[in-house]
Scaffold this motif. Structure first.
Motif, mmCIF file in Angstrom:
data_model
loop_
_atom_site.group_PDB
_atom_site.id
_atom_site.type_symbol
_atom_site.label_atom_id
_atom_site.label_comp_id
_atom_site.label_asym_id
_atom_site.label_seq_id
_atom_site.Cartn_x
_atom_site.Cartn_y
_atom_site.Cartn_z
ATOM 1 N N SER A 272 5.155 5.949 0.536
ATOM 2 C CA SER A 272 3.846 5.312 0.469
ATOM 3 C C SER A 272 2.935 5.824 1.590
ATOM 4 C CB SER A 272 4.040 3.802 0.562
ATOM 5 O OG SER A 272 2.862 3.160 0.906
ATOM 6 N N SER A 273 3.496 6.018 2.758
ATOM 7 C CA SER A 273 2.697 6.476 3.899
ATOM 8 C C SER A 273 2.179 7.884 3.754
ATOM 9 C CB SER A 273 3.518 6.394 5.184
ATOM 10 O OG SER A 273 3.792 5.050 5.487
ATOM 11 N N ILE A 274 2.856 8.714 2.969
ATOM 12 C CA ILE A 274 2.293 10.057 2.789
ATOM 13 C C ILE A 274 1.586 10.212 1.449
ATOM 14 C CG2 ILE A 274 4.014 11.168 4.291
ATOM 15 C CD1 ILE A 274 4.706 12.658 1.444
ATOM 16 N N GLY A 275 1.647 9.176 0.633
ATOM 17 C CA GLY A 275 0.949 9.248 -0.650
ATOM 18 C C GLY A 275 1.769 9.826 -1.786
ATOM 19 N N ALA A 276 3.091 9.830 -1.626
ATOM 20 C CA ALA A 276 3.957 10.335 -2.705
ATOM 21 C C ALA A 276 4.144 9.210 -3.723
ATOM 22 C CB ALA A 276 5.300 10.794 -2.142
ATOM 23 N N GLN A 277 3.149 9.074 -4.579
ATOM 24 C CA GLN A 277 3.006 7.898 -5.436
ATOM 25 C C GLN A 277 4.168 7.670 -6.396
ATOM 26 O OE1 GLN A 277 -0.938 6.293 -7.312
ATOM 27 N NE2 GLN A 277 -0.159 7.942 -8.592
ATOM 28 N N ARG A 278 4.617 8.723 -7.050
ATOM 29 C CA ARG A 278 5.665 8.518 -8.048
ATOM 30 C C ARG A 278 7.010 8.165 -7.409
ATOM 31 N NH1 ARG A 278 4.163 12.870 -12.699
ATOM 32 N NH2 ARG A 278 6.387 13.344 -12.572
ATOM 33 N N VAL A 279 7.233 8.718 -6.242
ATOM 34 C CA VAL A 279 8.464 8.358 -5.518
ATOM 35 C C VAL A 279 8.386 6.876 -5.157
ATOM 36 C CG1 VAL A 279 9.853 8.725 -3.437
ATOM 37 C CG2 VAL A 279 8.790 10.674 -4.582
ATOM 38 N N LYS A 280 7.242 6.487 -4.638
ATOM 39 C CA LYS A 280 7.038 5.089 -4.253
ATOM 40 C C LYS A 280 7.231 4.161 -5.446
ATOM 41 C CE LYS A 280 2.972 3.237 -4.216
ATOM 42 N NZ LYS A 280 1.573 2.911 -3.913
ATOM 43 N N ASN A 281 6.624 4.495 -6.567
ATOM 44 C CA ASN A 281 6.711 3.622 -7.743
ATOM 45 C C ASN A 281 8.140 3.502 -8.259
ATOM 46 O OD1 ASN A 281 3.976 3.116 -7.659
ATOM 47 N ND2 ASN A 281 3.444 4.628 -9.216
ATOM 48 N N THR A 282 8.869 4.604 -8.174
ATOM 49 C CA THR A 282 10.270 4.550 -8.593
ATOM 50 C C THR A 282 11.056 3.642 -7.664
ATOM 51 O OG1 THR A 282 10.020 6.844 -9.336
ATOM 52 C CG2 THR A 282 12.248 5.955 -9.304
ATOM 53 N N CYS A 283 10.724 3.684 -6.394
ATOM 54 C CA CYS A 283 11.399 2.801 -5.425
ATOM 55 C C CYS A 283 11.132 1.326 -5.732
ATOM 56 C CB CYS A 283 10.929 3.094 -3.998
ATOM 57 S SG CYS A 283 11.555 4.642 -3.341
ATOM 58 N N ILE A 284 9.939 1.036 -6.194
ATOM 59 C CA ILE A 284 9.609 -0.361 -6.519
ATOM 60 C C ILE A 284 10.523 -0.862 -7.630
ATOM 61 C CG2 ILE A 284 7.823 -1.878 -7.467
ATOM 62 C CD1 ILE A 284 5.760 -0.162 -5.949
ATOM 63 N N VAL A 285 10.701 -0.042 -8.649
ATOM 64 C CA VAL A 285 11.598 -0.403 -9.754
ATOM 65 C C VAL A 285 13.027 -0.500 -9.243
ATOM 66 C CG1 VAL A 285 12.510 0.344 -11.982
ATOM 67 C CG2 VAL A 285 10.101 0.704 -11.462
ATOM 68 N N PHE A 286 13.393 0.438 -8.430
ATOM 69 C CA PHE A 286 14.737 0.490 -7.849
ATOM 70 C C PHE A 286 15.059 -0.839 -7.149
ATOM 71 C CE2 PHE A 286 18.532 1.894 -6.177
ATOM 72 C CZ PHE A 286 18.652 3.213 -5.777
ATOM 73 N N ARG A 287 14.103 -1.356 -6.403
ATOM 74 C CA ARG A 287 14.355 -2.589 -5.649
ATOM 75 C C ARG A 287 14.626 -3.785 -6.562
ATOM 76 N NH1 ARG A 287 11.017 -3.946 -0.510
ATOM 77 N NH2 ARG A 287 13.014 -4.845 0.094
ATOM 78 N N THR A 288 13.986 -3.782 -7.739
ATOM 79 C CA THR A 288 14.259 -4.918 -8.633
ATOM 80 C C THR A 288 15.712 -4.862 -9.116
ATOM 81 O OG1 THR A 288 13.465 -3.788 -10.611
ATOM 82 C CG2 THR A 288 11.862 -5.086 -9.413
#
Lengths: 155, 208
Positions: A86-102
């Motif tokens: 998120s801090s570098i703007g790697a959006q798709r990695v970030k979004n995948t992490c959000i799903v991962f956390r669920t």
């Protein structure tokens, strides 16, 4: 190749990263912070992100490989990866992490393993593209050109 | 002509320099940033430096306390030399969380006047409330943007104690946040926060 053409190619390539959702506005923020006093700033931050992420992905692989998965630990790794992407703007990695956390919250091992695969793919994709971006920038600079300002109408 | 939403690289106007306190030779703002993430430390340091702040970055709450002279060890440097005008801390850190660091700072007579800002990528209302109630100046969402930090530093250089009403606009309203799910074993266990009230705008005064 003429400098102007190189610059155009660089500009188009950069835009494509945003259009495809690989990068978001946060990456632009980093580029805006870069200046003559620290002309390698973005590359340095991105390098830190690569190092950090590689380690986290290794840790995640190992954690999910255990007989009994410690979901709290897995979640903690994903949280860190989510933060740095998120801090570098790697959006798709970030979004995948959000799903991962669920999946971590649900203590769903299979879901976690699938997400790990996906986050690895997203990570390697953005890594490759950023490395290419950097190479294109270097070519422009080597040819005596400057890196063009990037303009976008909307995000 | 730039229209709204157009973004240009390197568009920082030359006069953005709130930390520098240009004029009359007053010292620049010294910010202590605390974050366990290497990437975030680098970014926040650059953000602050670009605003001409003096920056000290540490990786943990305990290091922060060491730097501030609160770890029980006698510091060999006079406290005034280290004077910190603002502390920005990440919330989620191993060992001591940003909240725990905040409590220690606000619990110290020597340090409680220093404004503390908490940063987090997670917008959990109970967490935000807890930090504000403990005396945090503000709660910033990560990734932190230049505009957030700039606003903060301007607030401080204007002698922020009087600016209470302005800063209450930055509170997270109910719409900005997702409620934390109390049934999740991985959420903050110390809050039972299914209540949907918006954060109370309780403010602590910060010293001049």
């Amino acid at each position: 190749m003429e400098v102007a053409l190189m610059q155009r190619r660089l500009e188009d390539y950069t835009k494509s990263l945003f259009m495809e959702g690989l990068l978001d506005a946060q990456f632009l923020q980093l580029q805006q912070l870069q200046d003559d006093s620290n002309p390698e700033f973005v590359r340095e931050v991105v390098s830190l992100f690569f190092e950090d992420s590689q380690k986290l992905l290794n840790d995640l692989t190992s954690a999910l490989d255990q007989q009994i998965v410690d979901f709290r630990k897995v979640d903690s790794y994903v949280h860190q990866l989510k933060g740095s992407s998120s801090s570098i703007g790697a959006q798709r990695v970030k979004n995948t992490c959000i799903v991962f956390r669920t999946f971590c919250e649900e203590q769903n091992a299979e879901g976690c393993v699938r997400c790990l695969q996906q986050v690895k793919q997203e990570y390697y994709l953005v890594k490759t593209r950023l490395e290419t971006l950097y190479r294109l920038e270097q070519q422009v600079v080597a040819a005596g050109g400057s890196i063009p300002a990037v303009e976008f109408n909307s995000f | 002509m730039a229209s709204a939403g157009e973004v240009l690289r390197r568009n920082l106007p030359g006069n953005v320099d709130p930390c520098g306190r240009s004029g009359k030779g007053s010292p620049e703002l010294h910010v202590l940033a605390v974050d366990d993430s290497l990437v975030d430390r680098k970014v926040i340091e650059k953000l602050l430096r670009s605003l001409s702040c003096k920056v000290t970055v540490v990786e943990s709450g305990s290091r922060a306390l060491q730097f501030l002279g609160l770890d029980g060890e006698k510091s060999s440097v006079g406290f005034d030399d280290l004077k910190v005008n603002l502390i920005m801390t990440d919330y989620s850190m191993p060992g001591m969380t940003g909240y725990e660091l905040l409590k220690k700072i606000k619990g110290s007579s020597a340090l409680r006047e220093i404004p503390v800002v908490v940063m987090s990528s997670e917008r959990i209302i109970a967490r935000i409330n807890r930090c504000l109630e403990e005396g945090a100046e503000e709660f910033l969402a990560k990734p932190v943007k230049l505009s957030d930090v700039e606003r903060l530093t301007r607030f401080l250089t204007r002698g922020g104690a009087e600016e209470v009403s302005k800063s209450s606009k930055r509170k997270f309203g109910i719409d900005d946040c997702e409620p934390s799910s109390p049934s999740s074993p991985l959420c903050d266990s110390s809050s039972s926060s299914s209540e949907q009230s918006s954060p109370s705008p309780k403010r602590s005064k910060c010293g001049p």
